[in-house]
Design a protein around this motif. Structure first.
Motif, short mmCIF file in Angstrom:
data_model
loop_
_atom_site.label_atom_id
_atom_site.label_comp_id
_atom_site.label_asym_id
_atom_site.label_seq_id
_atom_site.Cartn_x
_atom_site.Cartn_y
_atom_site.Cartn_z
N GLN A 13 0.83 -1.20 0.00
CA GLN A 13 0.00 0.00 0.00
C GLN A 13 0.87 1.25 0.00
O GLN A 13 2.02 1.21 0.45
CB GLN A 13 -0.90 0.01 1.23
N PRO A 14 0.35 2.35 -0.49
CA PRO A 14 1.11 3.61 -0.41
C PRO A 14 1.56 3.90 1.02
O PRO A 14 0.80 3.69 1.97
CB PRO A 14 0.11 4.64 -0.91
N GLY A 15 2.80 4.34 1.14
CA GLY A 15 3.39 4.58 2.46
C GLY A 15 4.10 3.37 3.03
O GLY A 15 4.78 3.49 4.06
N GLY A 16 3.95 2.23 2.40
CA GLY A 16 4.57 1.00 2.87
C GLY A 16 6.03 0.88 2.50
O GLY A 16 6.61 1.78 1.87
N SER A 17 6.63 -0.26 2.87
CA SER A 17 8.05 -0.51 2.65
C SER A 17 8.28 -1.89 2.05
O SER A 17 7.49 -2.81 2.27
CB SER A 17 8.83 -0.40 3.97
N LEU A 18 9.36 -2.00 1.31
CA LEU A 18 9.82 -3.28 0.78
C LEU A 18 11.34 -3.29 0.76
O LEU A 18 11.97 -2.22 0.71
CB LEU A 18 9.32 -3.50 -0.66
N ARG A 86 5.24 5.07 -3.13
CA ARG A 86 4.18 5.81 -3.81
C ARG A 86 3.69 5.02 -5.01
O ARG A 86 4.43 4.20 -5.55
CB ARG A 86 4.72 7.16 -4.27
N PRO A 87 2.48 5.27 -5.47
CA PRO A 87 1.99 4.57 -6.66
C PRO A 87 2.93 4.73 -7.86
O PRO A 87 3.07 3.79 -8.66
CB PRO A 87 0.63 5.22 -6.91
N VAL A 111 2.59 -0.62 -6.09
CA VAL A 111 2.15 0.20 -4.96
C VAL A 111 0.72 0.65 -5.24
O VAL A 111 0.48 1.45 -6.15
CB VAL A 111 3.06 1.41 -4.75
N SER A 112 -0.21 0.12 -4.48
CA SER A 112 -1.61 0.40 -4.74
C SER A 112 -2.43 0.14 -3.49
O SER A 112 -2.12 -0.75 -2.70
CB SER A 112 -2.12 -0.47 -5.89
#
Length: 113
Positions: A13-18, A86-87, A111-112
Motif C-alpha cells: 500500500q502507499p506509504g509502505g516498505s519493501l 508511492r503509486p 504500490v496500490s
C-alpha cells in the motif's frame, strides 16, 4: 556471463516498505559499480540508485530520502530498501552493473491501495 537474480518485490500500500535483494552469479562488484534500475509500464528503464567507483552513492531525485542501497560483497548481494512507497514507484526493478550488462528477470513492485 553475468547472472543476476532479483527478489523481494510484491504488492504494497502507499506509504509502505519493501526490501529488494539481488544476488550476482559471480563477483562483478570489482568490475563495475552496481545499481538498481526500474522500468514502469510504457516508460524507459531508469537508474534509481547506484554505487560509484569511489565511496559515493547516487540516487535519482524521485527516490532520494526514501530509498537506500546497500551491499554485502561477501554474499555477492546488493539490496534496495524502499520506504514511503508511492503509486508512481510501481515498476519492474532490476539490479545490474553501471553501465549495465545482461539483464535478469527483475522483480515486480506494485504500490496500490
Amino acid at each position: 556471463q553475468v547472472h543476476l537474480v532479483e527478489s523481494g518485490g510484491g504488492l504494497v500500500q502507499p506509504g509502505g516498505s519493501l526490501r529488494l535483494s539481488c544476488v550476482a552469479g559471480r563477483n562483478i562488484f570489482s568490475v563495475n559499480p552496481m545499481g538498481w534500475y526500474r522500468q514502469a509500464p510504457g516508460k524507459e528503464r531508469e537508474l534509481v540508485a547506484h554505487f560509484t567507483r569511489g565511496t559515493s552513492i547516487i540516487y535519482a531525485n524521485s527516490v532520494k530520502g526514501r530509498f537506500t542501497i546497500s551491499s554485502d560483497n561477501a554474499k555477492n548481494t546488493i539490496y534496495l530498501y524502499m520506504n514511503n512507497l508511492r503509486p508512481e514507484d510501481t515498476a519492474v526493478y532490476y539490479c545490474n552493473s553501471v553501465p549495465p550488462s545482461a539483464w535478469g528477470q527483475g522483480s515486480q513492485v506494485t504500490v496500490s491501495s
